[in-house]
Structures are given as C-alpha cells and as structure tokens.
Design a protein around this motif. Structure first.
Motif, mmCIF file in Angstrom:
data_model
loop_
_atom_site.group_PDB
_atom_site.id
_atom_site.type_symbol
_atom_site.label_atom_id
_atom_site.label_comp_id
_atom_site.label_asym_id
_atom_site.label_seq_id
_atom_site.Cartn_x
_atom_site.Cartn_y
_atom_site.Cartn_z
ATOM 1 N N ARG A 79 0.881 -1.163 0.000
ATOM 2 C CA ARG A 79 0.000 0.000 0.000
ATOM 3 C C ARG A 79 0.921 1.217 0.000
ATOM 4 N N PHE A 80 0.870 1.995 -1.089
ATOM 5 C CA PHE A 80 1.682 3.198 -1.202
ATOM 6 C C PHE A 80 0.840 4.394 -0.806
ATOM 7 N N ALA A 81 1.393 5.274 0.013
ATOM 8 C CA ALA A 81 0.675 6.469 0.448
ATOM 9 C C ALA A 81 1.489 7.706 0.102
ATOM 10 N N SER A 82 0.842 8.628 -0.599
ATOM 11 C CA SER A 82 1.440 9.903 -0.987
ATOM 12 C C SER A 82 0.451 11.006 -0.653
ATOM 13 N N ASP A 83 0.976 12.210 -0.423
ATOM 14 C CA ASP A 83 0.075 13.343 -0.171
ATOM 15 C C ASP A 83 -0.268 14.104 -1.451
ATOM 16 N N CYS A 84 0.165 13.601 -2.605
ATOM 17 C CA CYS A 84 -0.090 14.288 -3.878
ATOM 18 C C CYS A 84 -1.247 13.613 -4.631
ATOM 19 N N ALA A 85 -2.414 14.207 -4.535
ATOM 20 C CA ALA A 85 -3.622 13.630 -5.138
ATOM 21 C C ALA A 85 -3.498 13.462 -6.649
ATOM 22 N N ASN A 86 -2.903 14.417 -7.346
ATOM 23 C CA ASN A 86 -2.792 14.327 -8.801
ATOM 24 C C ASN A 86 -1.954 13.132 -9.234
#
Length: 160
Positions: A79-86
């Motif tokens: 599960r990869f989590a990033s704060d960049c929605a785009n």
C-alpha cells in the motif's frame, strides 16, 4: 493535532513516499519509508537529485522510488501512500500528466507484486517520509538506503 499514521491491512506493507525541493538550489529529494502493518520499520530510501524543479514530477519519482524500496525488501503486498492527489489519480488511470513515462514505469513495476494499492493521504499521516525528504536536501546526490535501522529522525516503530 499529532500525526496519525494509517496502517495497512494485516499482511501488507505500507510505503509512505514524499518529495522535497530546495528553495535555494536545484536539489530535489524523493523519500520512501516501509513499515509493516504493526508500524515496524522495514526499510527506507532517499534519492538526492539535481535539476528537478516540478513538485508533481518529484512526487511521481517518490512513488517510483517506493517501488524500488519494495523490491529491495522483498515484499509482495503493498500500500503506497502519498500526499499528492494528482500523482495518485494519474497512477490509478488518469491522464498521466507531463510525467507520463514515470507513471508508465510505476504501473509496469507494480505488476511485479502480488497486490499494490496507491492511496492519497493527508501530509500529517506521512510525517516520517516528509521529515526524511526535508532532512536529506543537503546530502550527497545519489541513492541512500537503510535496512536494519532507520535513519536519524525516523522512528523504529510508529508506536514509539
């Protein structure tokens, strides 16, 4: 409000990714931190780059670095989590933006794993990756990896 880490499902590894761009130079850092579902540190990596000035491209490169870290630590359910929605939207099937080649590489690399999920999370749930990226802005260019113990500023267990 204190940062709250969001654990993945049992049996999955969460890889939090983030990028940092220097305001005074053309240095960019992409960072990835892997933890098991109990929040225990499994590995971390940063890549210090020169010449990347677009924040969204840097965030896409951070996702790509997360895949490289996952390969390094030999995990299969991610599960990869990033704060960049785009970036997350583009990886999941959006337009791919100006960084389409990076998105294609991420999609292709994700097929090597048993299960891969990309999610967008608030920055406050991604504190260690954010701090690691920021603190590495003055490091030497290239890739730096930690397996046995976390780098300075990163907790060994999220529950500490």
């Amino acid at each position: 409000m204190a940062p709250v880490w969001t654990p993945p499902l049992t049996g999955f590894t969460e890889i939090n990714v983030d990028a940092a761009l220097s305001k005074n130079s053309n240095i960019t850092v992409v960072a990835a931190i892997a933890r098991d579902s109990a929040g225990v540190f499994l590995g971390a990596s940063v890549v210090v780059l020169e010449g990347i000035t677009d924040a969204e491209i840097a965030e896409a490169l951070a996702c790509r670095e997360g895949l490289a870290l996952a390969k390094d630590i030999h995990v299969q359910k991610l599960r990869f989590a990033s704060d960049c929605a785009n970036v997350i939207r583009n990886i999941k099937g959006g337009s791919m933006g100006t960084y389409s080649q990076i998105v294609r590489e991420i999609r292709s690399g994700g097929q090597l794993f048993e299960s891969v999920e990309f999610v967008q999370e608030n920055r406050r749930t991604n504190g260690d990756a954010h701090r690691l990226a920021r603190s590495s802005l003055y490091g030497s260019t290239g890739r730096h990896v930690w397996f046995l113990s976390p780098p300075d500023g990163v907790r060994n267990s999220i529950l500490e």
